[in-house]
Scaffold this active site. Structure first.
Site, PDB file in Angstrom:
ATOM      1  N   TRP A   7       0.834  -1.197  -0.012  1.00 23.11           N
ATOM      2  CA  TRP A   7      -0.067  -0.019   0.040  1.00 23.11           C
ATOM      3  C   TRP A   7       0.810   1.292  -0.113  1.00 23.11           C
ATOM      4  CZ3 TRP A   7      -5.408   0.702   1.951  1.00 23.11           C
ATOM      5  CH2 TRP A   7      -6.327  -0.630   1.588  1.00 23.11           C
ATOM      6  N   ASP A  36     -13.677  -8.245  -6.811  1.00 26.31           N
ATOM      7  CA  ASP A  36     -14.057  -7.241  -5.466  1.00 26.31           C
ATOM      8  C   ASP A  36     -12.837  -6.211  -5.388  1.00 26.31           C
ATOM      9  OD1 ASP A  36     -15.639  -6.525  -3.377  1.00 26.31           O
ATOM     10  OD2 ASP A  36     -13.968  -6.699  -2.285  1.00 26.31           O
ATOM     11  N   TYR A  41      -8.104   0.192  -2.022  1.00 29.33           N
ATOM     12  CA  TYR A  41      -7.261  -0.995  -2.204  1.00 29.33           C
ATOM     13  C   TYR A  41      -5.841  -0.475  -2.760  1.00 29.33           C
ATOM     14  CZ  TYR A  41     -11.079  -3.648  -0.414  1.00 29.33           C
ATOM     15  OH  TYR A  41     -12.339  -4.072   0.440  1.00 29.33           O
ATOM     16  N   GLN A 164     -21.914  -6.714   2.007  1.00 32.30           N
ATOM     17  CA  GLN A 164     -20.644  -7.389   2.238  1.00 32.30           C
ATOM     18  C   GLN A 164     -20.462  -7.153   3.627  1.00 32.30           C
ATOM     19  OE1 GLN A 164     -16.150  -6.670   0.803  1.00 32.30           O
ATOM     20  NE2 GLN A 164     -17.456  -7.364  -1.076  1.00 32.30           N
ATOM     21  N   SER A 210     -13.034 -11.341   4.348  1.00 34.13           N
ATOM     22  CA  SER A 210     -12.110 -12.094   5.018  1.00 34.13           C
ATOM     23  C   SER A 210     -12.575 -13.784   5.490  1.00 34.13           C
ATOM     24  CB  SER A 210     -11.853 -11.601   6.518  1.00 34.13           C
ATOM     25  OG  SER A 210     -11.003 -10.320   6.223  1.00 34.13           O
TER      26      SER A 210
HETATM   27  N1  LIG Z   1     -15.842  -4.505   2.813  1.00 34.89           N
HETATM   28  C1  LIG Z   1     -14.996  -4.487   3.770  1.00 34.89           C
HETATM   29  O1  LIG Z   1     -15.097  -3.746   4.640  1.00 34.89           O
HETATM   30  C2  LIG Z   1     -13.754  -5.210   3.305  1.00 34.89           C
HETATM   31  C3  LIG Z   1     -12.840  -5.061   4.309  1.00 34.89           C
HETATM   32  C4  LIG Z   1     -11.591  -6.208   4.135  1.00 34.89           C
HETATM   33  C5  LIG Z   1     -11.506  -7.141   3.021  1.00 34.89           C
HETATM   34  N2  LIG Z   1     -12.519  -6.823   2.149  1.00 34.89           N
HETATM   35  C6  LIG Z   1     -12.666  -7.729   1.059  1.00 34.89           C
HETATM   36  O2  LIG Z   1     -12.565  -9.164   1.367  1.00 34.89           O
HETATM   37  C7  LIG Z   1     -11.468  -9.854   0.578  1.00 34.89           C
HETATM   38  C8  LIG Z   1     -10.790 -10.846   1.603  1.00 34.89           C
HETATM   39  O3  LIG Z   1     -10.610 -10.192   2.732  1.00 34.89           O
HETATM   40  P1  LIG Z   1      -8.960 -10.685   3.261  1.00 34.89           P
HETATM   41  O4  LIG Z   1      -7.928 -10.531   2.498  1.00 34.89           O
HETATM   42  O5  LIG Z   1      -8.870 -10.058   4.459  1.00 34.89           O
HETATM   43  O6  LIG Z   1      -9.434 -12.211   4.017  1.00 34.89           O
HETATM   44  P2  LIG Z   1      -9.268 -13.722   3.596  1.00 34.89           P
HETATM   45  O7  LIG Z   1      -9.638 -14.059   2.278  1.00 34.89           O
HETATM   46  O8  LIG Z   1      -9.574 -14.488   4.881  1.00 34.89           O
HETATM   47  O9  LIG Z   1      -7.408 -13.948   3.821  1.00 34.89           O
HETATM   48  C9  LIG Z   1      -6.614 -13.744   2.728  1.00 34.89           C
HETATM   49  C10 LIG Z   1      -5.194 -13.322   3.120  1.00 34.89           C
HETATM   50  O10 LIG Z   1      -4.935 -14.246   4.059  1.00 34.89           O
HETATM   51  C11 LIG Z   1      -3.607 -14.850   3.511  1.00 34.89           C
HETATM   52  N3  LIG Z   1      -3.597 -16.406   3.857  1.00 34.89           N
HETATM   53  C12 LIG Z   1      -4.690 -17.220   3.612  1.00 34.89           C
HETATM   54  N4  LIG Z   1      -4.299 -18.479   4.095  1.00 34.89           N
HETATM   55  C13 LIG Z   1      -3.255 -18.462   4.039  1.00 34.89           C
HETATM   56  C14 LIG Z   1      -2.139 -19.350   4.699  1.00 34.89           C
HETATM   57  N5  LIG Z   1      -2.662 -20.777   4.704  1.00 34.89           N
HETATM   58  N6  LIG Z   1      -0.950 -19.127   4.861  1.00 34.89           N
HETATM   59  C15 LIG Z   1      -0.617 -17.754   4.634  1.00 34.89           C
HETATM   60  N7  LIG Z   1      -1.345 -16.803   4.126  1.00 34.89           N
HETATM   61  C16 LIG Z   1      -2.515 -17.154   4.076  1.00 34.89           C
HETATM   62  C17 LIG Z   1      -3.697 -14.485   2.082  1.00 34.89           C
HETATM   63  O11 LIG Z   1      -2.185 -14.438   1.810  1.00 34.89           O
HETATM   64  P3  LIG Z   1      -1.879 -15.019   0.130  1.00 34.89           P
HETATM   65  O12 LIG Z   1      -2.310 -13.831  -0.720  1.00 34.89           O
HETATM   66  O13 LIG Z   1      -0.386 -15.102   0.371  1.00 34.89           O
HETATM   67  O14 LIG Z   1      -2.850 -16.113  -0.287  1.00 34.89           O
HETATM   68  C18 LIG Z   1      -4.193 -13.236   2.213  1.00 34.89           C
HETATM   69  O15 LIG Z   1      -3.223 -12.189   2.480  1.00 34.89           O
HETATM   70  C19 LIG Z   1     -10.420  -8.623   0.480  1.00 34.89           C
HETATM   71  O16 LIG Z   1      -9.613  -9.034  -0.655  1.00 34.89           O
HETATM   72  C20 LIG Z   1     -11.300  -7.683  -0.009  1.00 34.89           C
HETATM   73  O17 LIG Z   1     -11.845  -7.669  -1.444  1.00 34.89           O
HETATM   74  C21 LIG Z   1     -13.640  -6.061   2.268  1.00 34.89           C
END
Ligand SMILES: NC(=O)c1ccc[n+]([C@@H]2O[C@H](COP(=O)([O-])OP(=O)(O)OC[C@H]3O[C@@H](n4cnc5c(N)ncnc54)[C@H](OP(=O)(O)O)[C@@H]3O)[C@@H](O)[C@H]2O)c1
Length: 305
Positions: A7, A36, A41, A164, A210
């Site tokens: 970022w 998404d 971001y 969401q 997440s």
């Molecule tokens: N609406 C909102 O307020 C809001 C807030 C937050 C997020 N979002 C959206 O939701 C999406 C998902 O959120 P998120 O990324 O926080 O959650 P997530 O899908 O629960 O987690 C993904 C993250 O965890 C890592 N990860 C998962 N399994 C792993 C493992 N076994 N070992 C190492 N790292 C691991 C991934 O790394 P790698 O990339 O290395 O796999 C990635 O950084 C975001 O991309 C965004 O589009 C929306």
């Protein structure tokens, strides 16, 4: 959210475009066609890098759906600033998003977070204009309760399409709110009661952010893992082995088993991990109530009352 590099980096490079292409390819290979975004971001770099992919492959836009969010302003130094769902912020936000994504329209615009200063009539006017201009094809929200959606809905020209929220085996307050009605422990549940039911009644799609809980139960336990965390990871691994699927498919399947048909928004940018999410739908379809409750009760650290 992870596309486009750190970022705090000023811009993305060719390596970030290639990495995004690999992630998108992995997603398409397992049938994921919706992506998404949010204007914030990567401080705009996530959308920018994705726009490069749309230019690289002119056929891609027609094969996918893109959603993005507006409503959070970053501060001067790159940190968090404040929320802004004024009409102008919505219109300017979408304009910037479309420019970075190099597309004429969003399939869905989400209002990122509830802004206490939000004027529903002003939001309604901005949304009506975006719909009329063809800049967005549908409108939804993020992190909003049933009551907040209702207040907005009165001023919108179309039905809200999606909400969401953070929903996962780890962030399971939505299930707590269901089982702790009229129970002393219910007072501590943070989930806005009735929001899932509201979405189901009004055909509002529920999206889970997440959903993998950052890998908490699938290979990346936190340093401060609790007994419940360790037991949940072990149960996820055991179920995955018994069903011949990945741990990611179990964790996502647990969410998708809910009758609200919760749709996980997977945040991984790692092609192997994205592919490991395939099969979640089949896991959800086959997951028994006993398995669902075993996962829930293990994650919450105690039996339901
Ligand atoms: N609406 C909102 O307020 C809001 C807030 C937050 C997020 N979002 C959206 O939701 C999406 C998902 O959120 P998120 O990324 O926080 O959650 P997530 O899908 O629960 O987690 C993904 C993250 O965890 C890592 N990860 C998962 N399994 C792993 C493992 N076994 N070992 C190492 N790292 C691991 C991934 O790394 P790698 O990339 O290395 O796999 C990635 O950084 C975001 O991309 C965004 O589009 C929306």
């Amino acid at each position: 959210m992870g596309l486009g590099g750190p970022w705090d980096a000023p811009d993305y490079g060719p390596e970030h475009i290639d990495a995004a292409a690999d992630a998108v390819e992995a997603a398409l290979s397992i049938g994921i066609t919706r992506f998404d975004h949010a204007d914030i971001y990567g401080r705009g770099k996530s959308e920018g890098v994705f726009g490069e992919l749309l230019v690289r492959d002119a056929s891609l836009r027609a094969r996918i759906q893109i959603q993005s969010k507006v409503g959070i302003r970053l501060g001067e130094a790159g940190g968090f600033g404040h929320y802004d769902l004024s009409g102008k912020a919505i219109l300017d936000g979408v304009e910037g998003t479309l420019r970075r994504l190099r597309t004429d329209y969003l399939d869905l615009l989400l209002l990122h977070r509830p802004d206490p200063l939000l004027d529903p009539a002003e939001v309604g006017d901005a949304v009506a204009r975006l719909l009329a201009d063809g800049a967005i094809r549908a409108i939804g929200v993020s992190n909003m309760s049933a009551a907040q959606m209702d207040a907005l809905q009165d001023h919108l020209p179309v039905r809200l399409a999606a909400d969401q929220l953070e929903l996962s085996l780890r962030h399971h307050a939505f299930a707590e709110s269901a089982v702790l009605v009229n129970h002393g422990d219910g007072a501590s549940v943070s989930f806005p009661h009735g929001t899932l039911e509201h979405c189901m009644r009004h055909g509002i799609e529920l999206q889970a952010w997440s959903p993998l809980a950052g890998g908490r139960y699938t290979g990346r336990p936190p340093a401060e893992a609790s007994d419940a965390d360790r037991a949940t990871s072990a149960l996820v691994a055991e179920l995955a082995a018994a069903k011949g699927v990945t741990p990611e498919a179990i964790v996502l399947g647990w969410l998708m088993r809910h009758p609200a048909r919760i749709g996980p928004v997977i945040g991984s940018a790692n092609p192997a991990r994205i592919r490991a999410c395939a099969g979640a739908e089949a896991v959800a379809e086959a997951m028994t109530r006993a398995e669902w409750f075993a996962l829930f009760q293990t994650a919450r650290g105690q039996r339901v009352p």
